[in-house]
Design a protein around this motif. Structure first.
Motif, PDB file in Angstrom:
ATOM      1  N   ASP A 254     -23.326  15.640  23.409  1.00 19.44           N
ATOM      2  CA  ASP A 254     -24.495  16.524  23.339  1.00 19.44           C
ATOM      3  C   ASP A 254     -24.098  17.956  22.938  1.00 19.44           C
ATOM      4  O   ASP A 254     -22.921  18.306  22.901  1.00 19.44           O
ATOM      5  CB  ASP A 254     -25.224  16.527  24.686  1.00 19.44           C
ATOM      6  N   VAL A 255     -25.126  18.740  22.649  1.00 19.69           N
ATOM      7  CA  VAL A 255     -24.910  20.130  22.254  1.00 19.69           C
ATOM      8  C   VAL A 255     -25.420  21.060  23.348  1.00 19.69           C
ATOM      9  O   VAL A 255     -26.166  20.647  24.233  1.00 19.69           O
ATOM     10  CB  VAL A 255     -25.614  20.440  20.911  1.00 19.69           C
ATOM     11  N   GLY A 256     -25.014  22.313  23.252  1.00 21.30           N
ATOM     12  CA  GLY A 256     -25.426  23.323  24.228  1.00 21.30           C
ATOM     13  C   GLY A 256     -26.545  24.194  23.683  1.00 21.30           C
ATOM     14  O   GLY A 256     -27.146  23.878  22.642  1.00 21.30           O
ATOM     15  N   PRO A 257     -26.831  25.322  24.355  1.00 20.23           N
ATOM     16  CA  PRO A 257     -27.974  26.161  23.963  1.00 20.23           C
ATOM     17  C   PRO A 257     -27.845  26.775  22.571  1.00 20.23           C
ATOM     18  O   PRO A 257     -28.854  27.182  21.990  1.00 20.23           O
ATOM     19  CB  PRO A 257     -28.005  27.270  25.023  1.00 20.23           C
ATOM     20  N   ASP A 258     -26.630  26.843  22.021  1.00 19.29           N
ATOM     21  CA  ASP A 258     -26.505  27.402  20.661  1.00 19.29           C
ATOM     22  C   ASP A 258     -26.514  26.291  19.599  1.00 19.29           C
ATOM     23  O   ASP A 258     -26.176  26.536  18.446  1.00 19.29           O
ATOM     24  CB  ASP A 258     -25.254  28.285  20.528  1.00 19.29           C
ATOM     25  N   TYR A 259     -26.898  25.066  19.995  1.00 17.22           N
ATOM     26  CA  TYR A 259     -27.021  23.905  19.102  1.00 17.22           C
ATOM     27  C   TYR A 259     -25.676  23.356  18.636  1.00 17.22           C
ATOM     28  O   TYR A 259     -25.634  22.445  17.822  1.00 17.22           O
ATOM     29  CB  TYR A 259     -27.917  24.212  17.869  1.00 17.22           C
TER      30      TYR A 259
ATOM     31  N   ILE B 296     -35.940  15.748  12.538  1.00 16.65           N
ATOM     32  CA  ILE B 296     -37.174  15.370  13.244  1.00 16.65           C
ATOM     33  C   ILE B 296     -36.969  14.321  14.331  1.00 16.65           C
ATOM     34  O   ILE B 296     -37.783  14.191  15.226  1.00 16.65           O
ATOM     35  CB  ILE B 296     -38.267  14.876  12.268  1.00 16.65           C
ATOM     36  N   LYS B 297     -35.898  13.535  14.242  1.00 12.23           N
ATOM     37  CA  LYS B 297     -35.617  12.607  15.357  1.00 12.23           C
ATOM     38  C   LYS B 297     -34.106  12.413  15.462  1.00 12.23           C
ATOM     39  O   LYS B 297     -33.376  12.613  14.478  1.00 12.23           O
ATOM     40  CB  LYS B 297     -36.351  11.279  15.172  1.00 12.23           C
ATOM     41  N   PRO B 298     -33.641  12.000  16.646  1.00 13.94           N
ATOM     42  CA  PRO B 298     -32.198  11.815  16.801  1.00 13.94           C
ATOM     43  C   PRO B 298     -31.675  10.755  15.841  1.00 13.94           C
ATOM     44  O   PRO B 298     -32.394   9.799  15.519  1.00 13.94           O
ATOM     45  CB  PRO B 298     -32.046  11.348  18.251  1.00 13.94           C
ATOM     46  N   VAL B 299     -30.430  10.917  15.439  1.00 10.14           N
ATOM     47  CA  VAL B 299     -29.864  10.033  14.413  1.00 10.14           C
ATOM     48  C   VAL B 299     -29.898   8.572  14.849  1.00 10.14           C
ATOM     49  O   VAL B 299     -30.107   7.675  14.039  1.00 10.14           O
ATOM     50  CB  VAL B 299     -28.439  10.524  14.043  1.00 10.14           C
TER      51      VAL B 299
ATOM     52  N   LEU C   2     -28.617  11.306  24.835  1.00  6.86           N
ATOM     53  CA  LEU C   2     -28.304  12.739  24.907  1.00  6.86           C
ATOM     54  C   LEU C   2     -29.607  13.541  24.991  1.00  6.86           C
ATOM     55  O   LEU C   2     -30.304  13.725  23.988  1.00  6.86           O
ATOM     56  CB  LEU C   2     -27.483  13.151  23.680  1.00  6.86           C
ATOM     57  N   SER C   3     -29.904  14.032  26.195  1.00  3.78           N
ATOM     58  CA  SER C   3     -31.228  14.612  26.427  1.00  3.78           C
ATOM     59  C   SER C   3     -31.441  15.908  25.638  1.00  3.78           C
ATOM     60  O   SER C   3     -32.531  16.159  25.130  1.00  3.78           O
ATOM     61  CB  SER C   3     -31.429  14.870  27.917  1.00  3.78           C
ATOM     62  N   GLU C   4     -30.403  16.709  25.525  1.00  4.28           N
ATOM     63  CA  GLU C   4     -30.574  17.981  24.816  1.00  4.28           C
ATOM     64  C   GLU C   4     -30.846  17.721  23.327  1.00  4.28           C
ATOM     65  O   GLU C   4     -31.743  18.321  22.737  1.00  4.28           O
ATOM     66  CB  GLU C   4     -29.314  18.845  25.011  1.00  4.28           C
TER      67      GLU C   4
ATOM     68  N   ARG D 247     -37.518  17.602  19.055  1.00  2.00           N
ATOM     69  CA  ARG D 247     -38.965  17.799  19.268  1.00  2.00           C
ATOM     70  C   ARG D 247     -39.356  19.270  19.190  1.00  2.00           C
ATOM     71  O   ARG D 247     -40.508  19.600  18.986  1.00  2.00           O
ATOM     72  CB  ARG D 247     -39.372  17.269  20.644  1.00  2.00           C
ATOM     73  N   GLU D 248     -38.401  20.193  19.368  1.00  2.00           N
ATOM     74  CA  GLU D 248     -38.784  21.578  19.646  1.00  2.00           C
ATOM     75  C   GLU D 248     -38.362  22.622  18.600  1.00  2.00           C
ATOM     76  O   GLU D 248     -38.832  23.750  18.658  1.00  2.00           O
ATOM     77  CB  GLU D 248     -38.190  21.993  21.014  1.00  2.00           C
ATOM     78  N   VAL D 249     -37.466  22.270  17.681  1.00  3.72           N
ATOM     79  CA  VAL D 249     -36.950  23.333  16.806  1.00  3.72           C
ATOM     80  C   VAL D 249     -37.728  23.477  15.491  1.00  3.72           C
ATOM     81  O   VAL D 249     -38.286  22.515  14.971  1.00  3.72           O
ATOM     82  CB  VAL D 249     -35.448  23.152  16.466  1.00  3.72           C
ATOM     83  N   ILE D 250     -37.723  24.696  14.999  1.00  2.00           N
ATOM     84  CA  ILE D 250     -38.267  25.010  13.668  1.00  2.00           C
ATOM     85  C   ILE D 250     -37.303  25.995  13.011  1.00  2.00           C
ATOM     86  O   ILE D 250     -36.884  26.975  13.645  1.00  2.00           O
ATOM     87  CB  ILE D 250     -39.651  25.700  13.754  1.00  2.00           C
ATOM     88  N   SER D 251     -36.940  25.742  11.759  1.00  2.03           N
ATOM     89  CA  SER D 251     -36.128  26.707  11.008  1.00  2.03           C
ATOM     90  C   SER D 251     -37.072  27.585  10.186  1.00  2.03           C
ATOM     91  O   SER D 251     -37.857  27.078   9.376  1.00  2.03           O
ATOM     92  CB  SER D 251     -35.155  25.988  10.073  1.00  2.03           C
TER      93      SER D 251
END
Ligand SMILES: Cc1ncc(COP(=O)(O)O)c(C=O)c1O
Length: 368
Positions: free
Chosen positions: A106-111, A315-318, A331-333, A339-343
């Motif tokens: 999984d990844v942390g708060p900085d992706y 848009i969805k996990p690999v 991997l919950s994060e 579901r939550e990010v936008i570039s």
């Protein structure tokens, strides 16, 4: 649909440096310099100087930089390679094409990779780790290198999104055994088509990659050392990339300035997470400016209605792409990020006006 704030603007990008780009292309054509010529060698030297490695090997994609790095590391069926699930699929495909097993963490708060999870993912089969420097920020390479040295793992930096970013003063792609870069047109250093490069300080890896890209051939002797690939960076591409490399420091500063403007406009919003990572160990180049909110689908539609183009990575996990046959690592994060990010719009052509419209539109959405 024509956006009043485009995500990127390739036409203006070209117009701004047209004379030099045209000269580079026409020069190659007039001289017949199409394959493996001086323009490629010059670009490789300048790229290696910029990244701070002894070698840069021009390839036709970032994918091939990853795959050749794994090949040079001797990765074979039965081996495990640790990387993150929150990355472009090519990182994972390169592992799969070696016959090895991708172990996704999984990844942390900085992706970027949650490096505290790395050690627990290591097994006797683990041979390498691929930290991905996502969105223009280097992963915590201090911790990655410490763990990798302890377990004798090869470190392959996926720096496709982070040319010019640094960790503790060291450039992305210069810290591990190899660095992998992409010059896909919308990367910070984008070509006029696909392209990539592998960086390294190891002469043996540089030789292997140079031969693999040219169907296994040693160009000096004509000897074939591998069943290789046709994966050379085109000479015309190299000539254009060399012109653009000269602009890179300026473009990095521009992106960092645009990021500051977004930050100033959005920092007080309760339902929005913005990237403001004020740790001096990191120098970010903002390949992407990523915001995060539980209301992402509605916000994205609102921005679109307002003429603002955005993207979602991804848009969805690999593992939800069923045909890829990857196990769900749970991997919950990674799941909630999808579901939550936008570039938001971010490029060398993004203007303060663009940021103003975008910020206003986001603020209106949250007021409603
Ligand atoms: C994180 C990451 N890894 C790997 C790649 C693959 O690069 P390319 O598209 O040049 O093969 C990309 C490019 O999109 C990327 O963003």
């Amino acid at each position: 649909m024509a956006y009043r704030v485009p995500f990127v603007d390739p036409r203006t990008h070209y117009k701004n440096i047209k004379t030099e780009v045209d000269q580079a292309i026409l020069g190659c054509l007039a001289q017949g310099d199409l394959v493996y010529r001086q323009q490629l060698h010059d670009f490789e030297q300048h790229l290696a100087d910029f990244v701070g490695t002894k070698y840069a090997i021009g390839l036709n994609s970032g994918y091939h930089a990853l795959y050749f790095s794994l090949f040079a590391a001797g990765i074979k069926p039965g081996d495990e390679v640790i990387t993150v699930a929150h990355t472009f699929v090519a990182t994972i495909s390169a592992i799969v094409h070696c016959g090895a097993t991708p172990v996704l963490i999984d990844v942390g708060p900085d992706y970027n990779m949650d490096v505290d999870l790395l050690e627990a993912a290591i097994t006797p089969q683990t041979k390498a780790v691929i930290p991905v420097h996502l969105n223009g920020r280097v992963c915590d390479m201090g911790q990655v290198m410490t763990v990798a040295e302890k377990y004798n793992l090869k470190v392959i930096e996926d720096a496709a999104q982070s040319l010019g970013a640094t960790f503790d003063g060291l450039k992305a792609g210069s810290i591990g055994h190899t660095g992998c870069f992409s010059f896909y047109p919308f990367k910070i250093l984008g070509g006029i088509g696909d392209g990539g490069a592998l960086t390294t300080n190891d002469p043996e890896i540089a030789t292997i990659a140079s031969r693999l890209r040219y169907n296994g051939e040693d160009r000096e002797t004509g000897e074939y050392h591998f069943h290789g690939y046709t994966a050379l960076l085109d000479n015309v591409q190299a000539a254009v990339l060399d012109v653009k490399l000269g602009y890179l420091p300026k473009w990095i500063e521009h992106r960092r300035h645009i990021a500051v403007l977004y930050h100033e406009g959005l920092r007080d919003m309760a339902d929005l997470v913005i990237p403001h990572f004020n740790d001096p160990v990191y120098f970010d180049i903002y390949q992407n400016y990523v915001i995060r909110t539980k209301y992402s689908i509605d916000l994205r539609q609102h921005l679109k209605d307002d003429g603002i183009e955005t993207l979602v990575h991804w848009i969805k996990p690999v593992w939800d792409h069923k045909d890829l046959q990857l196990e769900n690592p749970g991997l919950s994060e990674t799941e909630s990020i999808c579901r939550e990010v936008i570039s938001l719009p971010m490029s060398a052509e993004t203007t303060p006006e663009h940021v103003k419209h975008t910020v206003q539109s986001i603020r209106q959405f949250f007021i409603k």
